[in-house]
Motif scaffolding. Structure first.
Motif, PDB file in Angstrom:
ATOM      1  N   PHE A 186       0.853  -1.190   0.000  1.00  0.00           N
ATOM      2  CA  PHE A 186       0.000   0.000   0.000  1.00  0.00           C
ATOM      3  C   PHE A 186       0.888   1.239   0.000  1.00  0.00           C
ATOM      4  O   PHE A 186       0.800   2.076  -0.889  1.00  0.00           O
ATOM      5  CB  PHE A 186      -0.930  -0.013   1.213  1.00  0.00           C
ATOM      6  CG  PHE A 186      -1.878   1.150   1.257  1.00  0.00           C
ATOM      7  CD1 PHE A 186      -2.573   1.544   0.130  1.00  0.00           C
ATOM      8  CD2 PHE A 186      -2.084   1.847   2.440  1.00  0.00           C
ATOM      9  CE1 PHE A 186      -3.452   2.624   0.173  1.00  0.00           C
ATOM     10  CE2 PHE A 186      -2.957   2.920   2.490  1.00  0.00           C
ATOM     11  CZ  PHE A 186      -3.642   3.304   1.357  1.00  0.00           C
ATOM     12  N   PHE A 187       1.788   1.323   0.975  1.00  0.00           N
ATOM     13  CA  PHE A 187       2.736   2.437   1.021  1.00  0.00           C
ATOM     14  C   PHE A 187       3.502   2.541  -0.291  1.00  0.00           C
ATOM     15  O   PHE A 187       3.649   3.625  -0.863  1.00  0.00           O
ATOM     16  CB  PHE A 187       3.697   2.223   2.192  1.00  0.00           C
ATOM     17  CG  PHE A 187       4.690   3.334   2.406  1.00  0.00           C
ATOM     18  CD1 PHE A 187       4.406   4.363   3.283  1.00  0.00           C
ATOM     19  CD2 PHE A 187       5.917   3.328   1.759  1.00  0.00           C
ATOM     20  CE1 PHE A 187       5.331   5.381   3.497  1.00  0.00           C
ATOM     21  CE2 PHE A 187       6.838   4.337   1.961  1.00  0.00           C
ATOM     22  CZ  PHE A 187       6.543   5.374   2.831  1.00  0.00           C
ATOM     23  N   ALA A 188       3.998   1.407  -0.800  1.00  0.00           N
ATOM     24  CA  ALA A 188       4.813   1.410  -2.022  1.00  0.00           C
ATOM     25  C   ALA A 188       4.011   1.742  -3.264  1.00  0.00           C
ATOM     26  O   ALA A 188       4.580   2.094  -4.302  1.00  0.00           O
ATOM     27  CB  ALA A 188       5.492   0.058  -2.200  1.00  0.00           C
ATOM     28  N   ALA A 189       2.692   1.643  -3.177  1.00  0.00           N
ATOM     29  CA  ALA A 189       1.842   1.956  -4.328  1.00  0.00           C
ATOM     30  C   ALA A 189       1.415   3.417  -4.345  1.00  0.00           C
ATOM     31  O   ALA A 189       0.835   3.870  -5.325  1.00  0.00           O
ATOM     32  CB  ALA A 189       0.596   1.068  -4.315  1.00  0.00           C
ATOM     33  N   LEU A 190       1.717   4.130  -3.270  1.00  0.00           N
ATOM     34  CA  LEU A 190       1.289   5.528  -3.180  1.00  0.00           C
ATOM     35  C   LEU A 190       2.298   6.457  -3.837  1.00  0.00           C
ATOM     36  O   LEU A 190       3.515   6.296  -3.666  1.00  0.00           O
ATOM     37  CB  LEU A 190       1.137   5.945  -1.712  1.00  0.00           C
ATOM     38  CG  LEU A 190       0.029   5.275  -0.903  1.00  0.00           C
ATOM     39  CD1 LEU A 190       0.141   5.684   0.559  1.00  0.00           C
ATOM     40  CD2 LEU A 190      -1.334   5.656  -1.452  1.00  0.00           C
ATOM     41  N   ASP A 191       1.794   7.436  -4.559  1.00  0.00           N
ATOM     42  CA  ASP A 191       2.656   8.518  -5.000  1.00  0.00           C
ATOM     43  C   ASP A 191       3.187   9.231  -3.755  1.00  0.00           C
ATOM     44  O   ASP A 191       2.478   9.374  -2.740  1.00  0.00           O
ATOM     45  CB  ASP A 191       1.887   9.494  -5.885  1.00  0.00           C
ATOM     46  CG  ASP A 191       1.404   8.839  -7.173  1.00  0.00           C
ATOM     47  OD1 ASP A 191       2.080   7.924  -7.664  1.00  0.00           O
ATOM     48  OD2 ASP A 191       0.341   9.242  -7.682  1.00  0.00           O
ATOM     49  N   ALA A 192       4.429   9.684  -3.805  1.00  0.00           N
ATOM     50  CA  ALA A 192       5.107  10.221  -2.621  1.00  0.00           C
ATOM     51  C   ALA A 192       4.312  11.290  -1.869  1.00  0.00           C
ATOM     52  O   ALA A 192       4.311  11.286  -0.629  1.00  0.00           O
ATOM     53  CB  ALA A 192       6.485  10.752  -3.011  1.00  0.00           C
ATOM     54  N   PRO A 193       3.606  12.218  -2.537  1.00  0.00           N
ATOM     55  CA  PRO A 193       2.867  13.239  -1.782  1.00  0.00           C
ATOM     56  C   PRO A 193       1.750  12.689  -0.898  1.00  0.00           C
ATOM     57  O   PRO A 193       1.292  13.377   0.017  1.00  0.00           O
ATOM     58  CB  PRO A 193       2.289  14.138  -2.888  1.00  0.00           C
ATOM     59  CG  PRO A 193       3.202  13.953  -4.044  1.00  0.00           C
ATOM     60  CD  PRO A 193       3.600  12.508  -3.980  1.00  0.00           C
ATOM     61  N   LEU A 194       1.316  11.449  -1.146  1.00  0.00           N
ATOM     62  CA  LEU A 194       0.239  10.870  -0.347  1.00  0.00           C
ATOM     63  C   LEU A 194       0.740  10.138   0.890  1.00  0.00           C
ATOM     64  O   LEU A 194      -0.057   9.737   1.739  1.00  0.00           O
ATOM     65  CB  LEU A 194      -0.583   9.900  -1.203  1.00  0.00           C
ATOM     66  CG  LEU A 194      -1.467  10.528  -2.285  1.00  0.00           C
ATOM     67  CD1 LEU A 194      -2.067   9.435  -3.152  1.00  0.00           C
ATOM     68  CD2 LEU A 194      -2.566  11.371  -1.662  1.00  0.00           C
ATOM     69  N   ARG A 195       2.022   9.977   1.035  1.00  0.00           N
ATOM     70  CA  ARG A 195       2.541   9.155   2.120  1.00  0.00           C
ATOM     71  C   ARG A 195       2.328   9.799   3.489  1.00  0.00           C
ATOM     72  O   ARG A 195       2.172   9.087   4.485  1.00  0.00           O
ATOM     73  CB  ARG A 195       4.020   8.842   1.888  1.00  0.00           C
ATOM     74  CG  ARG A 195       4.216   7.895   0.706  1.00  0.00           C
ATOM     75  CD  ARG A 195       5.674   7.639   0.416  1.00  0.00           C
ATOM     76  NE  ARG A 195       5.826   6.730  -0.722  1.00  0.00           N
ATOM     77  CZ  ARG A 195       6.994   6.402  -1.275  1.00  0.00           C
ATOM     78  NH1 ARG A 195       8.117   6.927  -0.781  1.00  0.00           N
ATOM     79  NH2 ARG A 195       7.026   5.587  -2.307  1.00  0.00           N
ATOM     80  N   SER A 196       2.324  11.112   3.552  1.00  0.00           N
ATOM     81  CA  SER A 196       2.059  11.751   4.847  1.00  0.00           C
ATOM     82  C   SER A 196       0.623  11.491   5.293  1.00  0.00           C
ATOM     83  O   SER A 196       0.355  11.324   6.490  1.00  0.00           O
ATOM     84  CB  SER A 196       2.322  13.259   4.757  1.00  0.00           C
ATOM     85  OG  SER A 196       1.462  13.874   3.810  1.00  0.00           O
ATOM     86  N   ARG A 197      -0.310  11.411   4.344  1.00  0.00           N
ATOM     87  CA  ARG A 197      -1.694  11.065   4.684  1.00  0.00           C
ATOM     88  C   ARG A 197      -1.781   9.627   5.166  1.00  0.00           C
ATOM     89  O   ARG A 197      -2.583   9.307   6.062  1.00  0.00           O
ATOM     90  CB  ARG A 197      -2.606  11.273   3.466  1.00  0.00           C
ATOM     91  CG  ARG A 197      -2.775  12.724   3.044  1.00  0.00           C
ATOM     92  CD  ARG A 197      -3.684  12.832   1.842  1.00  0.00           C
ATOM     93  NE  ARG A 197      -5.030  12.351   2.140  1.00  0.00           N
ATOM     94  CZ  ARG A 197      -5.958  12.125   1.204  1.00  0.00           C
ATOM     95  NH1 ARG A 197      -5.669  12.324  -0.082  1.00  0.00           N
ATOM     96  NH2 ARG A 197      -7.155  11.685   1.548  1.00  0.00           N
ATOM     97  N   TRP A 198      -0.981   8.762   4.590  1.00  0.00           N
ATOM     98  CA  TRP A 198      -0.899   7.364   5.042  1.00  0.00           C
ATOM     99  C   TRP A 198      -0.499   7.321   6.509  1.00  0.00           C
ATOM    100  O   TRP A 198      -1.127   6.644   7.328  1.00  0.00           O
ATOM    101  CB  TRP A 198       0.109   6.625   4.165  1.00  0.00           C
ATOM    102  CG  TRP A 198       0.492   5.249   4.578  1.00  0.00           C
ATOM    103  CD1 TRP A 198      -0.099   4.076   4.206  1.00  0.00           C
ATOM    104  CD2 TRP A 198       1.592   4.872   5.422  1.00  0.00           C
ATOM    105  NE1 TRP A 198       0.558   2.999   4.763  1.00  0.00           N
ATOM    106  CE2 TRP A 198       1.591   3.466   5.514  1.00  0.00           C
ATOM    107  CE3 TRP A 198       2.567   5.607   6.102  1.00  0.00           C
ATOM    108  CZ2 TRP A 198       2.538   2.779   6.270  1.00  0.00           C
ATOM    109  CZ3 TRP A 198       3.507   4.912   6.853  1.00  0.00           C
ATOM    110  CH2 TRP A 198       3.480   3.521   6.930  1.00  0.00           C
ATOM    111  N   ALA A 199       0.567   8.056   6.864  1.00  0.00           N
ATOM    112  CA  ALA A 199       1.051   8.066   8.244  1.00  0.00           C
ATOM    113  C   ALA A 199       0.017   8.671   9.187  1.00  0.00           C
ATOM    114  O   ALA A 199      -0.194   8.179  10.305  1.00  0.00           O
ATOM    115  CB  ALA A 199       2.367   8.825   8.336  1.00  0.00           C
ATOM    116  N   ASP A 200      -0.630   9.747   8.759  1.00  0.00           N
ATOM    117  CA  ASP A 200      -1.663  10.378   9.590  1.00  0.00           C
ATOM    118  C   ASP A 200      -2.804   9.400   9.871  1.00  0.00           C
ATOM    119  O   ASP A 200      -3.332   9.343  10.986  1.00  0.00           O
ATOM    120  CB  ASP A 200      -2.208  11.627   8.902  1.00  0.00           C
ATOM    121  CG  ASP A 200      -1.204  12.775   8.869  1.00  0.00           C
ATOM    122  OD1 ASP A 200      -0.225  12.729   9.641  1.00  0.00           O
ATOM    123  OD2 ASP A 200      -1.401  13.708   8.074  1.00  0.00           O
TER     124      ASP A 200
END
Length: 237
Positions: A143-157
């Motif tokens: 999931f993390f690896a499939a996200l474009d980099a700008p979305l990763r902070s939303r993943w962590a949140d």
């Protein structure tokens, strides 16, 4: 055995419920969220018009292990005292939820979902734990690896919002593991994008998260051997 509320956060893979494999499902959010490249390489998601549900309908799901238990997740459960009270699987795709539900029912002699398993169509970035109860365990795979980099902070949140402070654990199966000295050009190729433990550290900051362990000797399917690392994190606050 420690009882936990378990949230499965992965591209379609498997977990263990009452000693049987159960199909877990992926979280994705919108058309800006990317997916894993596979047999059709860079264009499989374009073939599905960059639509997750259409990808499932067209069987353009190269990450799917077809109901097989993901070996590193089974290994984690075998080697730890993690247990569960309930398990939730979510996907933004109704077709994915339908396929997963049918697969679970077909693997159950009673041909029904176990009582402590819930399958839901939902957007991970907007999902809230039911009845205000936070989860004790979340599993992330592709999931993390499939996200474009700008979305990763939303993943962590979202991980921080959904996990129970102090007792909540996040297992991240890091794949595809970025090789040493990888170029920026190669890092931009995906999805899935090559990722490293440093990429996770950048989002799971030390003021909120503790890295409990890293297992580089994970049991993987043959095409992924040597390209996966399991990291276990604890939410501190």
């Amino acid at each position: 055995m420690m009882k936990v509320r378990c949230l499965l956060n992965a591209k379609p893979t498997s977990a263990i419920l009452n000693g049987r494999p159960i199909q877990a499902v992926s979280f994705s959010s919108d058309k800006n969220v990317s997916a894993e490249k596979g047999a059709s390489k860079k264009n499989f998601f374009d073939q599905a018009s960059r639509d997750w549900d259409k990808a499932w309908q067209m069987n353009l799901t190269p990450w799917d292990l077809k109901g097989t238990v993901t070996p590193p997740l089974k290994q984690l459960f075998d080697e730890t005292s993690l247990g569960y009270q309930s398990v939730t699987g979510l996907d933004i795709s109704p077709t994915a939820i339908q396929f997963a539900t049918e697969n679970i029912k077909n693997s159950n002699p009673q041909k029904k979902l176990p009582g402590n398993l819930k399958m839901k169509v939902a957007d991970f970035f907007k999902y809230e734990a039911p009845e205000g109860h936070k989860y004790d365990f979340i599993f992330d795979y592709l999931f993390f690896a499939a996200l474009d980099a700008p979305l990763r902070s939303r993943w962590a949140d979202s991980m921080t919002r959904l996990l129970a402070p102090q007792r909540g654990y996040l297992a991240t199966l890091i794949f595809p593991l970025a090789p040493p000295n990888i170029s920026a050009e190669e890092r931009a190729k995906g999805p899935p994008y090559p990722v490293s433990i440093e990429d996770y550290h950048a989002e799971l900051t030390s003021d909120k998260w503790e890295l409990v362990s890293i297992n580089k000797d994970v049991k993987s399917i043959k095409p992924r051997m040597g390209r996966e690392v399991m990291a276990l994190w604890r939410l501190k606050q």
